[in-house]
Design a protein around this motif. Structure first.
Motif, PDB file in Angstrom:
ATOM      1  N   ASP A   1      98.084  29.282 -36.127  1.00  0.00           N
ATOM      2  CA  ASP A   1      97.748  30.569 -35.517  1.00  0.00           C
ATOM      3  C   ASP A   1      97.950  30.515 -34.010  1.00  0.00           C
ATOM      4  O   ASP A   1      98.457  31.464 -33.401  1.00  0.00           O
ATOM      5  CB  ASP A   1      96.282  30.923 -35.807  1.00  0.00           C
ATOM      6  CG  ASP A   1      96.067  31.213 -37.272  1.00  0.00           C
ATOM      7  OD1 ASP A   1      97.055  31.548 -37.938  1.00  0.00           O
ATOM      8  OD2 ASP A   1      94.918  31.084 -37.730  1.00  0.00           O
ATOM      9  N   TYR A   2      97.534  29.402 -33.407  1.00  0.00           N
ATOM     10  CA  TYR A   2      97.665  29.259 -31.959  1.00  0.00           C
ATOM     11  C   TYR A   2      99.127  29.357 -31.550  1.00  0.00           C
ATOM     12  O   TYR A   2      99.492  30.134 -30.675  1.00  0.00           O
ATOM     13  CB  TYR A   2      97.086  27.898 -31.544  1.00  0.00           C
ATOM     14  CG  TYR A   2      97.198  27.592 -30.065  1.00  0.00           C
ATOM     15  CD1 TYR A   2      96.267  28.088 -29.166  1.00  0.00           C
ATOM     16  CD2 TYR A   2      98.226  26.800 -29.579  1.00  0.00           C
ATOM     17  CE1 TYR A   2      96.372  27.818 -27.821  1.00  0.00           C
ATOM     18  CE2 TYR A   2      98.334  26.517 -28.244  1.00  0.00           C
ATOM     19  CZ  TYR A   2      97.407  27.022 -27.357  1.00  0.00           C
ATOM     20  OH  TYR A   2      97.521  26.745 -26.028  1.00  0.00           O
TER      21      TYR A   2
ATOM     22  N   THR B   1      93.138  35.383 -33.602  1.00  0.00           N
ATOM     23  CA  THR B   1      94.563  35.231 -33.286  1.00  0.00           C
ATOM     24  C   THR B   1      95.059  36.417 -32.484  1.00  0.00           C
ATOM     25  O   THR B   1      95.775  36.256 -31.497  1.00  0.00           O
ATOM     26  CB  THR B   1      95.368  35.103 -34.592  1.00  0.00           C
ATOM     27  OG1 THR B   1      94.730  34.147 -35.424  1.00  0.00           O
ATOM     28  CG2 THR B   1      96.772  34.655 -34.308  1.00  0.00           C
ATOM     29  N   ARG B   2      94.642  37.625 -32.915  1.00  0.00           N
ATOM     30  CA  ARG B   2      95.080  38.816 -32.177  1.00  0.00           C
ATOM     31  C   ARG B   2      94.548  38.795 -30.749  1.00  0.00           C
ATOM     32  O   ARG B   2      95.254  39.145 -29.813  1.00  0.00           O
ATOM     33  CB  ARG B   2      94.601  40.076 -32.901  1.00  0.00           C
ATOM     34  CG  ARG B   2      95.514  40.525 -34.033  1.00  0.00           C
ATOM     35  CD  ARG B   2      95.214  41.955 -34.446  1.00  0.00           C
ATOM     36  NE  ARG B   2      93.835  42.153 -34.880  1.00  0.00           N
ATOM     37  CZ  ARG B   2      93.386  41.801 -36.091  1.00  0.00           C
ATOM     38  NH1 ARG B   2      94.203  41.241 -36.953  1.00  0.00           N
ATOM     39  NH2 ARG B   2      92.137  42.005 -36.432  1.00  0.00           N
TER      40      ARG B   2
ATOM     41  N   ARG C   1      89.572  34.873 -38.504  1.00  0.00           N
ATOM     42  CA  ARG C   1      90.786  34.247 -37.990  1.00  0.00           C
ATOM     43  C   ARG C   1      91.763  35.251 -37.394  1.00  0.00           C
ATOM     44  O   ARG C   1      92.283  35.073 -36.302  1.00  0.00           O
ATOM     45  CB  ARG C   1      91.477  33.533 -39.149  1.00  0.00           C
ATOM     46  CG  ARG C   1      91.857  32.140 -38.887  1.00  0.00           C
ATOM     47  CD  ARG C   1      92.508  31.587 -40.126  1.00  0.00           C
ATOM     48  NE  ARG C   1      93.944  31.695 -40.004  1.00  0.00           N
ATOM     49  CZ  ARG C   1      94.777  31.468 -41.019  1.00  0.00           C
ATOM     50  NH1 ARG C   1      94.318  31.175 -42.213  1.00  0.00           N
ATOM     51  NH2 ARG C   1      96.064  31.558 -40.824  1.00  0.00           N
ATOM     52  N   GLY C   2      92.004  36.320 -38.162  1.00  0.00           N
ATOM     53  CA  GLY C   2      92.991  37.305 -37.717  1.00  0.00           C
ATOM     54  C   GLY C   2      92.617  37.895 -36.374  1.00  0.00           C
ATOM     55  O   GLY C   2      93.440  38.024 -35.476  1.00  0.00           O
TER      56      GLY C   2
ATOM     57  N   ILE D   1      90.521  29.779 -35.701  1.00  0.00           N
ATOM     58  CA  ILE D   1      91.981  29.781 -35.720  1.00  0.00           C
ATOM     59  C   ILE D   1      92.528  28.379 -35.968  1.00  0.00           C
ATOM     60  O   ILE D   1      91.933  27.380 -35.569  1.00  0.00           O
ATOM     61  CB  ILE D   1      92.595  30.362 -34.430  1.00  0.00           C
ATOM     62  CG1 ILE D   1      92.323  29.480 -33.228  1.00  0.00           C
ATOM     63  CG2 ILE D   1      92.173  31.758 -34.187  1.00  0.00           C
ATOM     64  CD1 ILE D   1      93.167  29.884 -32.047  1.00  0.00           C
ATOM     65  N   THR D   2      93.653  28.341 -36.660  1.00  0.00           N
ATOM     66  CA  THR D   2      94.286  27.064 -36.967  1.00  0.00           C
ATOM     67  C   THR D   2      95.358  26.775 -35.928  1.00  0.00           C
ATOM     68  O   THR D   2      95.650  27.600 -35.058  1.00  0.00           O
ATOM     69  CB  THR D   2      94.948  27.121 -38.345  1.00  0.00           C
ATOM     70  OG1 THR D   2      95.973  28.118 -38.292  1.00  0.00           O
ATOM     71  CG2 THR D   2      93.969  27.482 -39.427  1.00  0.00           C
TER      72      THR D   2
ATOM     73  N   TYR E   1      89.887  25.930 -28.507  1.00  0.00           N
ATOM     74  CA  TYR E   1      90.457  26.943 -29.389  1.00  0.00           C
ATOM     75  C   TYR E   1      90.319  26.501 -30.841  1.00  0.00           C
ATOM     76  O   TYR E   1      89.961  27.273 -31.713  1.00  0.00           O
ATOM     77  CB  TYR E   1      91.938  27.164 -29.099  1.00  0.00           C
ATOM     78  CG  TYR E   1      92.233  27.895 -27.815  1.00  0.00           C
ATOM     79  CD1 TYR E   1      91.771  29.191 -27.628  1.00  0.00           C
ATOM     80  CD2 TYR E   1      92.970  27.306 -26.816  1.00  0.00           C
ATOM     81  CE1 TYR E   1      92.047  29.873 -26.464  1.00  0.00           C
ATOM     82  CE2 TYR E   1      93.251  27.977 -25.640  1.00  0.00           C
ATOM     83  CZ  TYR E   1      92.785  29.259 -25.471  1.00  0.00           C
ATOM     84  OH  TYR E   1      93.053  29.921 -24.329  1.00  0.00           O
TER      85      TYR E   1
ATOM     86  N   ARG F   1     101.596  30.604 -33.271  1.00  0.00           N
ATOM     87  CA  ARG F   1     102.132  31.915 -33.589  1.00  0.00           C
ATOM     88  C   ARG F   1     101.750  32.923 -32.508  1.00  0.00           C
ATOM     89  O   ARG F   1     102.595  33.686 -32.026  1.00  0.00           O
ATOM     90  CB  ARG F   1     101.589  32.375 -34.947  1.00  0.00           C
ATOM     91  CG  ARG F   1     102.463  33.394 -35.641  1.00  0.00           C
ATOM     92  CD  ARG F   1     101.947  33.689 -37.038  1.00  0.00           C
ATOM     93  NE  ARG F   1     101.663  32.486 -37.799  1.00  0.00           N
ATOM     94  CZ  ARG F   1     100.584  32.326 -38.560  1.00  0.00           C
ATOM     95  NH1 ARG F   1      99.688  33.281 -38.664  1.00  0.00           N
ATOM     96  NH2 ARG F   1     100.396  31.214 -39.246  1.00  0.00           N
ATOM     97  N   ALA F   2     100.469  32.915 -32.109  1.00  0.00           N
ATOM     98  CA  ALA F   2     100.018  33.877 -31.100  1.00  0.00           C
ATOM     99  C   ALA F   2     100.751  33.668 -29.782  1.00  0.00           C
ATOM    100  O   ALA F   2     101.198  34.622 -29.141  1.00  0.00           O
ATOM    101  CB  ALA F   2      98.510  33.741 -30.893  1.00  0.00           C
TER     102      ALA F   2
END
Lengths: 238, 296
Positions: free
Chosen positions: B130-131, B31-32, B27-28, B126-127, B121, B133-134
């Motif tokens: 996360d979307y 997201t990155r 996930r991380g 990713i949740t 996506y 946030r990114a």
């Protein structure tokens, strides 16, 4: 003019909740006018600030931009214009039909509120409200034609239009007096000045220069848009 | 027993298919990646030349006047720059920052909605959070690049011109605070509006409309309330709560002690309210974005 195109354009522009969103602009102007009407102070300067700076200077260009590009650029953007272009209709008729919708919408949503706001704040004295009303009528028609042309020329029509309306007319026009000669807002103001009593409205351009410029720009925009539409290539979004 | 006229001739070959055994980046990492891709997209990097034109033009429009200010200061051997750091952003730069926001926030969100790529996506680890946030982080960072770079040019120029380092550093810090607040508030407004429409054109017009019209309305209301006849922190200044740009401008002036020269907030209560408005706008927009992407 083609009534079917007009009907489809009106639905595309004002259908769903989009018409309500456009209503925000006139309501804002009328609300401020109602608040301002109760205040004390120099009514004339107040009316000029409200109708000139806020109305004709900011709200009218933005509304015309949204409407002018909204009648055609969104259709080009999502590709649905091909269904319209595939019909046996002269392209200039499509342009004039869409322009008619844009102009009438702008008159309804921008010019009429300016007149009402002027009457609320200043009353009918000196023809000030009427002058700004006429100026807005003329300016919003030319703005609509100009932004419709922009919509057919570039995919970034809204940004380019904003750059013209805000950077050129407001920012550069404040410092470079020559820029005011080439400003739809000033042409509208000079028409308004001719309607209102002398001294009520200040404009930087003579009426004799403004009227031909208005006509030339409007006509050139329509012809340009019709020409662009005749050889339109649909680019994918990148 | 009947035999089929022909025995089935189909065979399954072992073509050596193997499952993926490498590390799962998770996930991380996703997201990155979404963050870096969005940040690059905000400047049109990795896309066609056409989509680079506008963001780069705005960046140049922000850097060029800073270069001119520095050049003038160096040539005239002046003892101060022609503009203060926060005032550079709220004066010359403001319109270009607004255009950058209006043009690029829809690039980040509207296209995903329009081409229905958002569900793709969400088929990855990713949740929804996360979307959002990114994308928010990417927009804030893009705006920070656009706002901090011209300040950096001003500061380096001031250092090279041999101006008073202590004073310049302090005001550069004020400028950085202004840059941060502008980035957060504008990103909040821009992303919230562009998440509402799949059409880029409408998004651009709506963001610009909100930013510019709110400014014009606040200015007119300020004059109506007699702002010019009061001291800089008179009660009329409350109307600047209506305008994102005016809000940041006045708050920075007040907090950094630039007030007698530039206009501030209305009294101590006003300072509190203005200071609370910035996180309120950011948190509100973030919450609404999360709600927007809960059902897609």
């Amino acid at each position: 003019m083609n009534l079917t195109v007009v009907r489809l354009t009106v639905r595309g522009l004002l259908g769903r909740r989009r018409g309500v969103l456009l209503l925000v602009v006139p309501l804002l102007l009328l609300l401020i006018a109602a608040v301002a009407g109760g205040s004390h102070g120099d009514k004339h300067e107040l009316a000029v600030r409200l109708l000139g700076t806020l109305g004709l200077g900011t709200l009218v260009p933005i509304l015309c931009l949204v409407v002018g590009t909204g009648v055609i650029a969104t259709e080009i953007d999502d590709g649905s214009i091909v269904y319209l272009l595939a019909k046996p209709l002269p392209r200039w008729q499509i342009v004039t039909s869409k322009l008619a919708v844009a102009v009438l919408t702008c008159w309804l949503f921008a010019a009429l509120p300016v007149l009402l706001a002027g009457l609320i704040v200043y009353g009918g004295g000196g023809g000030l409200a009427l002058g700004y009303f006429t100026g807005t009528l003329v300016a919003s028609a030319v703005y609509s034609a100009l932004f419709l042309l922009l919509g057919t020329v570039t995919r970034n029509a809204v940004v380019v239009g904003l750059a013209y309306a805000l950077v050129w007319e407001s920012l550069i026009g404040n410092f470079v007096s020559g820029a005011r000669t080439l400003s739809v807002q000033q042409w509208g103001l000079s028409v308004g000045r001719a309607v209102a009593a002398p001294g009520e409205i200040t404009a930087h351009l003579a009426l004799g220069a403004a009227v031909p410029l208005l006509l030339v720009v409007a006509l050139a925009s329509v012809l340009g848009a019709a020409h662009r539409l005749a050889g339109l290539t649909l680019a994918g979004e990148e | 027993m009947t035999t089929p006229p022909e025995a089935p001739s189909g065979v399954i070959h072992d073509i050596g298919y193997r499952g993926y055994r490498g590390p799962r980046l998770g996930r991380g990492y996703a997201t990155r990646s979404l963050f870096t891709q969005s940040l690059r997209a905000a400047f049109g990097l990795g896309r066609s030349a056409k989509s680079k034109v506008l963001p780069m033009l705005m960046l140049a429009a922000l850097l060029l006047p800073a270069g001119v200010v520095v050049a003038v200061a160096v040539l005239n051997q002046a003892d101060h720059l022609a503009t203060d750091y926060p005032q550079y952003l709220s004066g010359v730069g403001l319109l270009f920052i607004e255009i950058f926001t209006a043009a690029q926030a829809p690039v980040l969100l509207s296209r995903d909605l329009r081409f229905h790529t958002v569900p793709l996506y969400f088929s990855r680890p990713i949740t929804r959070g996360d979307y959002v946030r990114a994308k928010c982080a990417a927009m804030v960072c893009a705006l920070l690049v656009v706002t901090v770079l011209p300040l950096l040019v001003l500061f380096l120029g001031a250092v090279l011109a041999g101006l008073d380092l202590g004073h310049q550093s302090a005001h550069f810090a004020f400028g950085l605070l202004a840059a941060l607040l502008y980035s957060v508030v504008f990103a909040a407004v821009g992303l919230l509006l562009s998440a509402a429409t799949p059409r880029r054109g409408f998004g651009v017009a709506a963001i610009m409309g909100v930013l510019v019209v709110s400014q014009a309305v606040a200015k007119v209301l300020y004059e109506l309330a007699g702002g010019h006849y009061q001291a800089g922190d008179g009660a009329a200044a409350w109307v600047y709560l209506l305008s994102p740009a005016g809000l940041v401008d006045r708050l920075v002036n007040q907090v950094c002690g630039l007030t007698p020269e530039f206009l501030g907030t209305p009294g101590p209560l006003g300072t509190l309210a203005f200071a609370a408005a910035v996180p309120a706008i950011a948190a509100g927009a973030y919450g609404l974005l999360l709600r927007r992407y809960r059902k897609i």
